[in-house]
Write a protein that holds these residues in place. Structure first.
Motif, short mmCIF file in Angstrom:
data_model
loop_
_atom_site.label_atom_id
_atom_site.label_comp_id
_atom_site.label_asym_id
_atom_site.label_seq_id
_atom_site.Cartn_x
_atom_site.Cartn_y
_atom_site.Cartn_z
N ALA A 95 -8.19 -26.23 107.50
CA ALA A 95 -9.33 -26.20 108.44
C ALA A 95 -10.50 -27.03 107.97
N LEU A 96 -10.51 -27.43 106.72
CA LEU A 96 -11.65 -28.17 106.18
C LEU A 96 -11.45 -29.67 106.37
N ARG A 97 -12.01 -30.18 107.45
CA ARG A 97 -11.97 -31.61 107.78
C ARG A 97 -13.41 -32.06 108.00
N VAL A 98 -13.93 -32.79 107.05
CA VAL A 98 -15.33 -33.21 107.13
C VAL A 98 -15.47 -34.65 106.65
N PRO A 99 -16.49 -35.34 107.15
CA PRO A 99 -16.73 -36.71 106.66
C PRO A 99 -17.27 -36.68 105.23
N PRO A 100 -17.03 -37.75 104.49
CA PRO A 100 -17.49 -37.80 103.10
C PRO A 100 -19.01 -37.67 102.97
N THR A 101 -19.75 -38.18 103.93
CA THR A 101 -21.21 -38.09 103.85
C THR A 101 -21.68 -36.64 103.91
N LEU A 102 -21.04 -35.82 104.72
CA LEU A 102 -21.40 -34.40 104.82
C LEU A 102 -21.03 -33.68 103.53
N LEU A 103 -19.83 -33.92 103.05
CA LEU A 103 -19.35 -33.27 101.82
C LEU A 103 -20.25 -33.62 100.64
N LEU A 104 -20.54 -34.90 100.46
CA LEU A 104 -21.39 -35.32 99.33
C LEU A 104 -22.85 -34.93 99.55
N GLY A 105 -23.28 -34.87 100.80
CA GLY A 105 -24.65 -34.43 101.07
C GLY A 105 -24.87 -33.00 100.60
N TYR A 106 -23.92 -32.13 100.93
CA TYR A 106 -24.03 -30.74 100.47
C TYR A 106 -23.92 -30.68 98.95
N TYR A 107 -22.94 -31.39 98.40
CA TYR A 107 -22.79 -31.37 96.93
C TYR A 107 -24.09 -31.82 96.26
N ASP A 108 -24.66 -32.93 96.71
CA ASP A 108 -25.87 -33.46 96.07
C ASP A 108 -27.06 -32.52 96.22
N ALA A 109 -27.14 -31.81 97.33
CA ALA A 109 -28.23 -30.84 97.51
C ALA A 109 -28.08 -29.69 96.51
N VAL A 110 -26.85 -29.24 96.30
CA VAL A 110 -26.61 -28.18 95.31
C VAL A 110 -26.86 -28.71 93.90
N HIS A 111 -26.43 -29.92 93.64
CA HIS A 111 -26.65 -30.53 92.33
C HIS A 111 -28.15 -30.61 92.02
N GLU A 112 -28.92 -31.06 92.99
CA GLU A 112 -30.37 -31.17 92.79
C GLU A 112 -30.98 -29.81 92.48
N ARG A 113 -30.59 -28.78 93.23
CA ARG A 113 -31.10 -27.43 92.97
C ARG A 113 -30.69 -26.97 91.57
N THR A 114 -29.45 -27.26 91.20
CA THR A 114 -28.95 -26.85 89.88
C THR A 114 -29.75 -27.53 88.77
N ILE A 115 -29.96 -28.83 88.89
CA ILE A 115 -30.69 -29.57 87.86
C ILE A 115 -32.13 -29.07 87.76
N ASP A 116 -32.76 -28.83 88.90
CA ASP A 116 -34.12 -28.28 88.88
C ASP A 116 -34.15 -26.95 88.14
N TYR A 117 -33.13 -26.12 88.37
CA TYR A 117 -33.08 -24.82 87.72
C TYR A 117 -32.85 -24.96 86.21
N VAL A 118 -31.83 -25.71 85.80
CA VAL A 118 -31.51 -25.77 84.37
C VAL A 118 -32.59 -26.50 83.59
N ARG A 119 -33.27 -27.47 84.19
CA ARG A 119 -34.35 -28.17 83.49
C ARG A 119 -35.50 -27.23 83.13
N GLY A 120 -35.63 -26.13 83.86
CA GLY A 120 -36.68 -25.16 83.58
C GLY A 120 -36.30 -24.08 82.58
N LEU A 121 -35.09 -24.13 82.08
CA LEU A 121 -34.64 -23.10 81.14
C LEU A 121 -35.08 -23.41 79.71
N ARG A 122 -35.35 -22.35 78.98
CA ARG A 122 -35.61 -22.46 77.54
C ARG A 122 -34.35 -21.97 76.83
N ASP A 123 -34.15 -22.37 75.62
CA ASP A 123 -32.96 -21.95 74.87
C ASP A 123 -32.80 -20.43 74.88
#
Length: 168
Positions: A95-123
């Motif tokens: 059932a998962l049929r999507v264009p690459p731009t949609l797939l990578l758009g979602y991935y990149d949005a999650v990646h950005e959120r993840t990087i923002d989160y981990v950059r704020g972590l202390r050891d």
């Protein structure tokens, strides 16, 4: 280099692998499966992204990018918004049929959120227990490494499928 830098680098490597696996593939190629029960590149990338979004959002006490930014509606999948792919069957993968731009758009949005989160972590933050349902309880550091490991395995599977499809 501190722990946040190491985590950001690892998630950056996931992003590189995901983009390489998806780059230049058509919707049909992204949805192609090596047999009727196999996963597709699209499903693998969607699943690894959903798991990363779910897990990082939980530890960050934030709404998932999937729902907060409207990706759930844009994908128009026949799954509940909370679905991450665990327990999916062959018909769900198909059932998962999507264009690459949609797939990578979602991935990149999650990646950005993840990087923002981990950059704020202390050891010291990495020792915090985030899940007591396991023995031993799961710390933030273990959870993030687990996400990275799972992501790289699925991204590697997607890259393998890409290679097979490109040689056909």
């Amino acid at each position: 280099m501190n722990s946040a830098d190491v985590l950001a680098d690892a998630f950056g490597r996931v992003q590189e692998t995901v983009h390489e696996a998806v780059k230049g593939l058509t919707v049909d190629q992204l949805a192609a499966r090596l047999d009727d029960k196999a996963n597709s590149v699209a499903w693998l990338v969607w699943h690894l992204t959903r798991v990363q979004d779910d897990h990082v959002s939980e530890v960050a006490a934030a709404e998932e990018v999937w729902t907060e930014q409207g990706w759930y509606e844009r994908f128009e999948l026949p799954f509940p918004a909370a679905a991450t792919g665990y327990g999916h069957r062959a018909k769900d993968v198909a059932a998962l049929r999507v264009p690459p731009t949609l797939l990578l758009g979602y991935y990149d949005a999650v990646h950005e959120r993840t990087i923002d989160y981990v950059r704020g972590l202390r050891d010291a933050d990495l020792a915090a227990v985030v899940d007591e349902a396991w023995t031993p309880p799961v710390t933030l550091g273990v959870r993030l490494v687990s996400v990275i490991s799972d992501d790289l395995q699925h991204a590697g599977q997607a890259a393998f499928i890409r290679g097979v499809l490109r040689r056909r």
